[in-house]
Each structure stands twice: as structure tokens, then as C-alpha cells.
Design an enzyme around this catalytic site. Structure first.
Site, mmCIF file in Angstrom:
data_model
loop_
_atom_site.group_PDB
_atom_site.id
_atom_site.type_symbol
_atom_site.label_atom_id
_atom_site.label_comp_id
_atom_site.label_asym_id
_atom_site.label_seq_id
_atom_site.Cartn_x
_atom_site.Cartn_y
_atom_site.Cartn_z
ATOM 1 N N GLU A 1 -93.161 -22.812 -16.607
ATOM 2 C CA GLU A 1 -93.941 -23.622 -15.510
ATOM 3 C C GLU A 1 -93.179 -22.806 -14.295
ATOM 4 O OE1 GLU A 1 -92.635 -25.235 -18.078
ATOM 5 O OE2 GLU A 1 -94.357 -26.646 -18.775
ATOM 6 N N ARG B 1 -90.769 -27.276 -23.146
ATOM 7 C CA ARG B 1 -90.581 -26.116 -24.146
ATOM 8 C C ARG B 1 -89.035 -25.587 -24.266
ATOM 9 N NH1 ARG B 1 -95.574 -23.336 -25.580
ATOM 10 N NH2 ARG B 1 -96.853 -24.923 -24.911
ATOM 11 N N HIS C 1 -94.509 -37.389 -27.198
ATOM 12 C CA HIS C 1 -95.408 -36.364 -27.061
ATOM 13 C C HIS C 1 -96.154 -35.856 -28.315
ATOM 14 C CE1 HIS C 1 -97.259 -32.598 -25.176
ATOM 15 N NE2 HIS C 1 -96.957 -33.230 -24.147
#
Ligand code: UD1
Ligand code: UDP
Length: 386
Positions: free
Chosen positions: A142, A221, A252
């Protein structure tokens, strides 16, 4: 060449919004609603990087979908998502010829979408611009996605003054940066004003009424494997030690998360692993929480509005405002620190009391209107293009 033609002072009227993950849909919804209210021609494109996490949000926020790119695959790779977004978005851009494309945040959808627009010389607006952790590898990918989008954007919608300063320091033209707040607060307020009809979680919260409730989420991650495993073991041991504590963990759907959650936490009578929750239901759960424990970005922004203390399961945060205002504490990938902070919160409720009455540094629910105001200011597009 749309970009070159529009380097003059004409504000965009036909705006393509690209989103595809859970947080993008939540943060885009108020912006799309505001553009519709203000008479924009909106083209809403769902990359469908997420599927089951996304569909309830599209329904909840009543977002019209004009094109769906259908990119999600089970266990998808970053390059797979990026390639499919680029490939599938291009004909939509060619057909729709938007005046501008908006992306939000730091996902692969946002990064690939901005690149697709760049390659077609379509101006890009970046919602939630200027966040930086300072480490290009964390959060992964990100932090890099966000930096790359900043390089391609013409409008930078910064949530906070710090985000504005960051972009300014990196050489972005001041005229193209707008402090708007984060539209997640708009979405939160909109949703809290429309409570669901069903009791959240089928009555589970009533059963847990006399417990201190931890709401847990984790999906990043860079935590997969050892770090995530150690965090979950620490939380399991904390619950075992304290009869008055229960955990609700909406898991999730990423296979890396589901597997480790089931291995470490399943079967514990005071740890409830549940499916991801619809947004109104999740907010009802958060509102009932004693403590939030999460690596989510969105939760760091929502926690101060809900008045809930948050332990951030991460090494760093690109949202330091949450820590500085006192709503959140950074755990730093250390199970020892997590254990210590959990015990501290359990023995002393001063932190929770302080957070309960706090202003939110990420906005006040007016971000979407400010983003639209900025889009309508002719000078922005011209300055950024220059
Ligand atoms: C993505 C974003 C992350 C964001 C997160 C929000 C990237 C690189 N990452 O991470 O920034 O914080 O979304 O949740 O863009 N899956 C399903 N159903 C769904 C969604 C996901 O089954 O509705 C499973 C699939 O097996 C999929 C996997 O989760 O392959 C990973 O999804 P992906 O979008 O690649 O990454 P996230 O970890 O969700
Ligand atoms: N959220 C939700 N249901 C859940 C878990 C989270 O609606 O079961 C919401 C949460 O309130 C926040 C957003 O999803 O607005 C955060 O998404 P996520 O943690 O997946 O992504 P991140 O914010 O870390 O990018």
C-alpha cells in the site's frame, strides 16, 4: 487527448469513480452521492477486486454500478489484480471518455486505475492523498501504491493538514492539494443515522452483555505468517486469563487469514469467529466494544468518532494522527507489547474514558462536499496540469 485539451480552466463534469475493495466502497459512497447531488455525470466502475466483501456495501450505500471489471480470483496475486484492472478498465475509458477519474487510497485497484488513466491522459483525482508510513515496504504494497498514485494525480484530496504538508514537501503544487477530511467519517455518520432493522450478529451481543468485548480484525499482508500467528496467540491467552473478556473477530476472507484464525482461535468459547459483517452491523459491534484490536486503516479513522480505544497491530502507521490524539496505541509487531497493552487496558480504564469524548482528527463528515467543491474549482486542474 483529453488531458491536453483540458489543461484549461474547465472543471470536470463527467467523472469516473473506480473502486473495488471494501474500504474503497465505504469511502467512495459519500463522494458519489455528493457528485450526484451537485449534477455531475457519474460513471461508477467496480473493479471487483473484492466480491463478497463489496456487494453488501453497494447495496447499503445504493451505489449504481455502470461497469464491473470482475477481477477477483481466489488467492489472487498483486500482479494478477493489477494486470486485470489495466486490461479491463482500458476499453471502459475509451468508451466513456471521462473528464476525470477518481481513485481512493492505496489499493492495487487505485494504483492500476490511476496508471490506466495516466496512459490515456485522463486527469486523476486522489481521495485520501498524502498518507505516508515512511517505509516503502510497509504497509505492503500500500505505501508504494499511494506514492505512485501521488505521482500521477492532478487533484490531491488530503484528509488532514499533515497529509497536505507531506505532499507539499514532496513537491506537489499547493494549488492542487485540498484538505477535505476523510469521507469515511461521512460514511460512518450516514450509516449511524440509518440503523439496521435486525439485531446485529443474531443476538450474540446480548449474550455477551456482561463481558468486556474486544473487536478484532486483521488482514495485512506484511503480517501474514509469524506476526499474525503470534498476535492471535497472545489474544487467545489474554482471553483465557480473563473470564470477563470476550472477542468477536469478523474474519477477512483472505485464505491466509482464515487458515490461521481457525488454527489458533477456533473452539474457544469466548472467542467468536464470524463472517465479515455488513457495515451497519459492524458499526453496531464497534459501538458495543470495550477495546478494538486491529491492523485496519479504516478503523484507525473510525475509532475516534466512535470513542473507542484501539491497539494497532502494526509496525508503523501512515495515520499517526490516531496515535497523537490518544485514540490509538501502536503495538509494533511485538507480542510482548500487545500482551502488556491488553493487561494495561484491563486494569486501568482511564484510557477508554479519555477516548470516549474526543474529536476526530480525520474529519467531521463534510469531506465529500469539500472534494466536490475542489473538483469544481477551475484553477486546480489547470495548475496541476501545468
Ligand atoms: C485489499 C487491499 C488492502 C485493503 C484490503 C481491504 C491491495 C493490495 N490490498 O487487501 O489495501 O486494506 O483489501 O480489505 O489492494 N477475498 C474473497 N472475497 C472478497 C475479498 C477477498 O474471497 O470479497 C479473498 C480472495 O481469495 C482474494 C484474497 O481474499 O484473492 C485477497 O484479496 P486482495 O484484494 O488481493 O487483498 P486483501 O488482502 O483483501
Ligand atoms: N468493516 C466492515 N465489516 C467488517 C470489518 C470491517 O464493514 O466485518 C469496515 C470498517 O468499518 C472499515 C473498513 O471496513 O470502514 C475497513 O476495511 P479493511 O479493514 O478491510 O481495510 P483497510 O481499512 O485496512 O484498508
Amino acid at each position: 487527448m483529453i488531458f491536453l485539451d483540458q489543461s484549461g480552466p474547465t472543471p470536470p463534469r463527467r467523472v469516473l469513480s473506480l473502486f473495488g475493495t471494501r474500504p474503497e466502497a465505504i469511502k467512495f459512497a459519500p463522494v458519489i452521492h455528493a457528485m450526484e447531488r451537485r449534477g455531475f455525470e457519474t460513471i461508477n466502475v467496480n473493479s471487483a477486486q473484492h466480491r463478497d466483501l463489496l456487494l453488501p456495501l453497494i447495496e447499503h450505500f445504493q451505489i449504481r454500478i455502470d461497469h464491473s471489471l470482475d477481477v477477483m480470483r481466489e488467492g489472487q496475486t498483486l500482479n494478477g489484480v493489477a494486470a486485470r484492472v489495466l486490461e479491463a478498465l482500458d476499453p471502459v475509458l475509451a468508451e466513456c471518455r471521462p473528464d476525470a477519474l477518481l481513485v481512493q487510497g492505496d489499493t492495487t485497484t487505485a494504483m492500476a486505475g490511476a496508471l490506466a488513466a495516466w496512459n490515456r491522459q485522463i486527469p486523476v483525482g486522489h481521495i485520501e492523498a498524502g498518507l505516508r508510513s515512511g517505509n516503502p515496504h510497509s504497509p505492503f504494497p500500500e505505501e508504494m501504491n499511494r506514492r505512485l498514485v501521488s505521482q500521477m494525480a492532478n487533484w490531491h484530496f488530503a484528509a488532514t493538514r499533515r497529509n497536505w504538508q507531506t505532499l507539499k514537501r514532496e513537491g506537489v503544487a499547493a494549488e492542487s492539494i485540498f484538505i477535505t477530511g476523510n469521507p469515511v467519517i461521512d460514511a460512518l455518520k450516514w450509516t449511524l443515522a440509518r440503523p439496521g432493522e435486525r439485531p446485529p450478529l443474531g443476538g450474540l451481543l446480548e449474550k455477551l452483555a456482561d463481558r468486556r468485548l474486544i473487536v478484532l480484525t486483521t488482514h495485512r499482508r506484511e503480517s501474514f505468517g509469524e506476526v499474525m500467528g503470534a498476535n492471535l496467540e497472545t489474544i487467545r491467552d489474554f482471553v483465557d486469563r480473563h473470564e470477563d473478556v470476550a472477542v468477536v473477530f469478523p474474519v477477512h476472507p483472505n485464505p491466509h487469514v482464515k487458515r490461521v484464525a481457525a488454527e489458533i482461535l477456533a473452539g474457544n468459547p469466548r472467542v467468536h469467529l464470524v463472517e465479515p459483517l455488513a457495515y451497519p452491523e459492524f458499526l453496531a459491534l464497534l459501538s458495543r466494544a470495550w477495546l478494538l484490536v486491529s491492523d485496519s486503516g479504516g478503523l484507525q479513522e473510525e475509532a475516534p468518532s466512535l470513542g473507542k480505544p484501539l491497539l494497532i497491530l502494526r509496525e508503523n502507521t501512515e495515520r499517526p494522527e490516531a496515535v497523537e490524539c490518544g485514540a490509538a496505541r501502536l503495538i509494533g509487531g511485538s507480542a510482548v507489547r500487545l500482551r502488556r497493552e491488553l493487561e494495561k487496558a484491563h486494569t486501568d480504564d482511564a484510557w477508554a474514558r479519555k477516548v470516549a469524548a474526543m474529536d476526530n482528527p480525520f474529519g467531521n463528515g463534510e469531506a465529500a462536499e469539500r472534494i466536490v467543491d475542489a473538483l469544481l474549482r477551475p484553477v486546480a486542474a489547470a495548475a496541476a496540469a501545468a
